[in-house]
Scaffold this active site. Sequence first.
Site, PDB file in Angstrom:
ATOM      1  N   HIS A 209       0.856  -1.208   0.000  1.00  0.00           N
ATOM      2  CA  HIS A 209       0.000   0.000   0.000  1.00  0.00           C
ATOM      3  C   HIS A 209       0.889   1.254   0.000  1.00  0.00           C
ATOM      4  O   HIS A 209       1.388   1.656   1.047  1.00  0.00           O
ATOM      5  CB  HIS A 209      -0.907  -0.004   1.239  1.00  0.00           C
ATOM      6  CG  HIS A 209      -1.880   1.129   1.284  1.00  0.00           C
ATOM      7  ND1 HIS A 209      -3.155   0.993   1.756  1.00  0.00           N
ATOM      8  CD2 HIS A 209      -1.773   2.427   0.920  1.00  0.00           C
ATOM      9  CE1 HIS A 209      -3.789   2.144   1.684  1.00  0.00           C
ATOM     10  NE2 HIS A 209      -2.955   3.053   1.181  1.00  0.00           N
TER      11      HIS A 209
ATOM     12  N   HIS B  80       1.424   5.342  -1.906  1.00  0.00           N
ATOM     13  CA  HIS B  80       0.967   6.414  -2.802  1.00  0.00           C
ATOM     14  C   HIS B  80       2.177   7.040  -3.487  1.00  0.00           C
ATOM     15  O   HIS B  80       3.048   7.591  -2.808  1.00  0.00           O
ATOM     16  CB  HIS B  80       0.215   7.494  -2.017  1.00  0.00           C
ATOM     17  CG  HIS B  80      -1.010   6.961  -1.353  1.00  0.00           C
ATOM     18  ND1 HIS B  80      -2.258   6.978  -1.952  1.00  0.00           N
ATOM     19  CD2 HIS B  80      -1.183   6.361  -0.153  1.00  0.00           C
ATOM     20  CE1 HIS B  80      -3.131   6.409  -1.136  1.00  0.00           C
ATOM     21  NE2 HIS B  80      -2.518   6.026  -0.040  1.00  0.00           N
TER      22      HIS B  80
ATOM     23  N   LYS C 137      -9.825  -1.331  -5.682  1.00  0.00           N
ATOM     24  CA  LYS C 137      -9.671  -0.586  -4.424  1.00  0.00           C
ATOM     25  C   LYS C 137     -10.959   0.162  -4.136  1.00  0.00           C
ATOM     26  O   LYS C 137     -11.435   0.964  -4.960  1.00  0.00           O
ATOM     27  CB  LYS C 137      -8.515   0.403  -4.553  1.00  0.00           C
ATOM     28  CG  LYS C 137      -8.468   1.458  -3.458  1.00  0.00           C
ATOM     29  CD  LYS C 137      -7.789   0.981  -2.188  1.00  0.00           C
ATOM     30  CE  LYS C 137      -7.927   1.998  -1.069  1.00  0.00           C
ATOM     31  NZ  LYS C 137      -6.762   2.176  -0.248  1.00  0.00           N
TER      32      LYS C 137
ATOM     33  N   HIS D 117     -10.404   0.643   1.876  1.00  0.00           N
ATOM     34  CA  HIS D 117     -10.226   1.698   2.878  1.00  0.00           C
ATOM     35  C   HIS D 117     -11.445   1.584   3.793  1.00  0.00           C
ATOM     36  O   HIS D 117     -12.532   2.032   3.439  1.00  0.00           O
ATOM     37  CB  HIS D 117     -10.143   3.080   2.226  1.00  0.00           C
ATOM     38  CG  HIS D 117      -9.905   4.166   3.229  1.00  0.00           C
ATOM     39  ND1 HIS D 117      -8.717   4.841   3.341  1.00  0.00           N
ATOM     40  CD2 HIS D 117     -10.697   4.653   4.222  1.00  0.00           C
ATOM     41  CE1 HIS D 117      -8.784   5.704   4.348  1.00  0.00           C
ATOM     42  NE2 HIS D 117      -9.989   5.616   4.893  1.00  0.00           N
TER      43      HIS D 117
ATOM     44  N   HIS E 130      -4.520  -0.644   6.167  1.00  0.00           N
ATOM     45  CA  HIS E 130      -4.130   0.176   7.324  1.00  0.00           C
ATOM     46  C   HIS E 130      -5.065  -0.036   8.519  1.00  0.00           C
ATOM     47  O   HIS E 130      -5.721   0.905   8.984  1.00  0.00           O
ATOM     48  CB  HIS E 130      -4.009   1.658   6.976  1.00  0.00           C
ATOM     49  CG  HIS E 130      -5.046   2.209   6.013  1.00  0.00           C
ATOM     50  ND1 HIS E 130      -6.388   2.116   6.239  1.00  0.00           N
ATOM     51  CD2 HIS E 130      -4.918   2.861   4.836  1.00  0.00           C
ATOM     52  CE1 HIS E 130      -7.038   2.692   5.237  1.00  0.00           C
ATOM     53  NE2 HIS E 130      -6.171   3.148   4.375  1.00  0.00           N
TER      54      HIS E 130
ATOM     55  N   ASP F 280       1.253   2.642   3.583  1.00  0.00           N
ATOM     56  CA  ASP F 280       0.403   3.804   3.310  1.00  0.00           C
ATOM     57  C   ASP F 280       1.249   5.077   3.280  1.00  0.00           C
ATOM     58  O   ASP F 280       0.795   6.145   3.709  1.00  0.00           O
ATOM     59  CB  ASP F 280      -0.744   3.934   4.319  1.00  0.00           C
ATOM     60  CG  ASP F 280      -1.849   4.867   3.810  1.00  0.00           C
ATOM     61  OD1 ASP F 280      -1.803   5.265   2.629  1.00  0.00           O
ATOM     62  OD2 ASP F 280      -2.745   5.204   4.601  1.00  0.00           O
TER      63      ASP F 280
END
Length: 299
Positions: A13, A15, A98, A135, A173, A246
């Site tokens: 995970h 970004h 996702k 999420h 997360h 994350d």
Amino acid sequence: MNKIKIIQPDDWHVHFREGGILSVVTKYSSRINKRCIAMPNTIKPITSSKEAINYKKIIESNSKKESFQALIPCYLTDTLNIEDFEYALQNNIFIGGKLYPNNATTNSQHGVNDIKKIYNIFEILEKQNKILLVHGELNRDDIDIFDREKYFIDEELYQIRNNFKNLKIVLEHVSSDYGVDFVKTNNNIAGTITPHHMLLTKGDVFQNDKINPHHYCMPVVKNESDLVSLRKAACFNNSKFFLGTDSAPHHLDDKLHNGIPKAGIFSAPCSIELYAAIFEEENALENLEQFSSINGPKF
Ligand code: DOR
Ligand code: ZN
């Protein structure tokens, strides 16, 4: 001891963003990881095969490592082109989907309002044996920010689990003892755990009506008891939990302006070091490899 040797980690995970940020941050993840799941919440979200192919190419060409792989999930919306989605799954262009509940976090304004409306997509993922990344926060005015994970599990995730028994779901997360317990006690569910949820509690974020922007993330970090539960889940060899940082970089301006800062903690430059320090503190270094390199690929 000054050296440990483990199978190369994966980060499930991350970004990477786009443009200038992407070109700066990618090397921090590729320096250490073999594979990364690159989150599709770019400004224009990644929803088609064409965009996924392009995004993967851009990330990998910025990685500075030949062997590094970016894996792309589809940003799920209720207006997806289903034919293209199926094609992209079949051809491993998308590794899965996702789910962002609408407005739960950064760039989630294209996310799903009514999750039942995309049950047809979950059916496709289940049939093709592809993962659903979640999420897991319910964002409603009447729900306290610290309870969003619990409400999502109670009001949405149990139902998804029961309707799609063979669908592999990653609760991303995981941030609470409640979430840890849900992952442990349900089939075909795994969880990723970030370093920050094992290092910070809410006092590190909210002080005298002020927010520390660098510790502000979604889901927000919670109580000491949640932190302890997450550490136990990660460190003591539970095969259902694995590494997902994350790592979420933002421009400093977006962190430091007055008002609510953008949520996200950029940890890629020291991610494996943070995890290793936590495992060492827990006297569990011998389980680091399981968490960082084995449980994720197995799932
Ligand atoms: O803190 C977070 N930042 N949590 C998320 O789920 C998204 C991420 C981001 O994209 O900035
Ligand atoms: Zn994220």
